[in-house]
Write an enzyme that holds these catalytic residues in place. Sequence first.
Site, PDB file in Angstrom:
ATOM      1  CE1 TYR A 177     -21.726  12.224   8.639  1.00  0.00           C
ATOM      2  CE2 TYR A 177     -22.596  10.492   7.228  1.00  0.00           C
ATOM      3  CZ  TYR A 177     -22.002  11.735   7.380  1.00  0.00           C
ATOM      4  OH  TYR A 177     -21.702  12.487   6.276  1.00  0.00           O
ATOM      5  CB  SER A 179     -24.632  11.883   4.214  1.00  0.00           C
ATOM      6  OG  SER A 179     -23.871  10.738   3.894  1.00  0.00           O
TER       7      SER A 179
HETATM    8  P1  NAD Z   1     -14.408  17.907   6.548  1.00  0.00           P
HETATM    9  O1  NAD Z   1     -14.104  17.243   7.839  1.00  0.00           O
HETATM   10  O2  NAD Z   1     -13.291  18.177   5.596  1.00  0.00           O
HETATM   11  O3  NAD Z   1     -15.169  19.282   6.772  1.00  0.00           O
HETATM   12  C1  NAD Z   1     -16.110  19.469   7.792  1.00  0.00           C
HETATM   13  C2  NAD Z   1     -16.205  20.933   8.076  1.00  0.00           C
HETATM   14  O4  NAD Z   1     -17.140  21.128   9.137  1.00  0.00           O
HETATM   15  C3  NAD Z   1     -14.861  21.517   8.550  1.00  0.00           C
HETATM   16  O5  NAD Z   1     -14.667  22.780   7.954  1.00  0.00           O
HETATM   17  C4  NAD Z   1     -15.058  21.653  10.058  1.00  0.00           C
HETATM   18  O6  NAD Z   1     -14.301  22.686  10.594  1.00  0.00           O
HETATM   19  C5  NAD Z   1     -16.562  21.994  10.094  1.00  0.00           C
HETATM   20  N1  NAD Z   1     -17.143  21.780  11.417  1.00  0.00           N
HETATM   21  C6  NAD Z   1     -17.224  20.633  12.137  1.00  0.00           C
HETATM   22  N2  NAD Z   1     -17.773  20.880  13.334  1.00  0.00           N
HETATM   23  C7  NAD Z   1     -18.056  22.206  13.365  1.00  0.00           C
HETATM   24  C8  NAD Z   1     -18.649  23.068  14.333  1.00  0.00           C
HETATM   25  N3  NAD Z   1     -19.032  22.614  15.532  1.00  0.00           N
HETATM   26  N4  NAD Z   1     -18.786  24.372  14.017  1.00  0.00           N
HETATM   27  C9  NAD Z   1     -18.388  24.848  12.819  1.00  0.00           C
HETATM   28  N5  NAD Z   1     -17.817  24.094  11.876  1.00  0.00           N
HETATM   29  C10 NAD Z   1     -17.657  22.786  12.155  1.00  0.00           C
HETATM   30  O7  NAD Z   1     -15.508  16.978   5.850  1.00  0.00           O
HETATM   31  P2  NAD Z   1     -16.343  17.167   4.509  1.00  0.00           P
HETATM   32  O8  NAD Z   1     -16.312  15.870   3.827  1.00  0.00           O
HETATM   33  O9  NAD Z   1     -15.916  18.380   3.762  1.00  0.00           O
HETATM   34  O10 NAD Z   1     -17.803  17.348   5.121  1.00  0.00           O
HETATM   35  C11 NAD Z   1     -18.657  18.431   4.800  1.00  0.00           C
HETATM   36  C12 NAD Z   1     -20.092  17.958   4.938  1.00  0.00           C
HETATM   37  O11 NAD Z   1     -20.368  16.989   3.928  1.00  0.00           O
HETATM   38  C13 NAD Z   1     -20.413  17.283   6.274  1.00  0.00           C
HETATM   39  O12 NAD Z   1     -21.689  17.665   6.706  1.00  0.00           O
HETATM   40  C14 NAD Z   1     -20.382  15.809   5.918  1.00  0.00           C
HETATM   41  O13 NAD Z   1     -21.181  15.023   6.782  1.00  0.00           O
HETATM   42  C15 NAD Z   1     -20.954  15.858   4.515  1.00  0.00           C
HETATM   43  N6  NAD Z   1     -20.653  14.672   3.709  1.00  0.00           N
HETATM   44  C16 NAD Z   1     -19.387  14.383   3.332  1.00  0.00           C
HETATM   45  C17 NAD Z   1     -19.144  13.267   2.564  1.00  0.00           C
HETATM   46  C18 NAD Z   1     -17.763  12.905   2.075  1.00  0.00           C
HETATM   47  O14 NAD Z   1     -17.607  11.796   1.551  1.00  0.00           O
HETATM   48  N7  NAD Z   1     -16.756  13.761   2.223  1.00  0.00           N
HETATM   49  C19 NAD Z   1     -20.204  12.444   2.175  1.00  0.00           C
HETATM   50  C20 NAD Z   1     -21.498  12.761   2.583  1.00  0.00           C
HETATM   51  C21 NAD Z   1     -21.707  13.889   3.348  1.00  0.00           C
END
Ligand code: NAD
Length: 255
Positions: free
Chosen positions: A160, A147
Amino acid sequence: MNIPSFDLTGKVAVITGGTKGLGYGMARTLSHYGAKVVVASRTAGACAAVAAELRSEGREALGIPCDVTDNAQIKRLIHTTAEQLGGLDIMVCNAGIGRTNSALEFTEEEWDEVMDVNLRALFFCCQYAARVMAAQGRGGRIINISSAGGVVGARGVASYCASKGGVINLTRALALEWGKYDITVNAVCPGYVPTDINRAQLDNPKIRAAIENLTAFRRLGTVEEVAAPVLFLASDAASYITGHALLVDGGASAN
Ligand code: NAD
């Protein structure tokens, strides 16, 4: 010279947390470029539904439920993938969670929960995947979703930020160890893209505007804009890139 290729035909890719949000976009994109995709998250129904959607587009895909905090389930995910699809070439460690609290108030549970999913589980996903990749002797690609919060600090999300910073340096360490197997290990560091993980924050118009204003484009990112660099790092075109953390944040961290 050979023209660089982004084609993933014949490659096998696993995406943890691939049923929604950014992971879903990565699954669709890698599948579109020819990879056989395994969608893995905790809910069997959601994994099966996304895999069925990819198959309906004429692609090979599997849904395998996996809670990444359980090493036995990671092992099962990787071994079932290799057995049923003929190996493993691309591992995208995308599953992640966030917890918001003031650093003075953070509980042990809130701290551990985030570190367990975002850092500990991610390491074991990398380890199990790399064992298979090393044994099969055809190299591999590991892409860890960190991130922008792993590069710069942010208020209210100390665990985080710590976990995502850890992912970046873990990525460098693994890249150095696994280069001898022709496995590249890179991190992608997205800025804000609206998904379930940040819905509560972005629903607040003031917070949303402040976040948008930090970027060079005065807007949030899209799922496609994060899937694209994952595709690049998964492809043969990125064969000489390893140990890198690629910011995909619309310039927010350039401030
Ligand atoms: P989201 O909440 O839509 O998706 C997260 C995914 O992780 C989901 O499919 C959830 O089921 C899965 N997950 C969580 N815990 C789990 C576990 N114990 N076992 C298996 N699967 C698990 O959020 P997102 O935004 O799509 O996030 C995806 C990644 O991107 C994450 O690592 C998040 O930190 C990172 N990220 C997102 C953003 C953003 O702005 N959306 C920014 C920076 C980083």
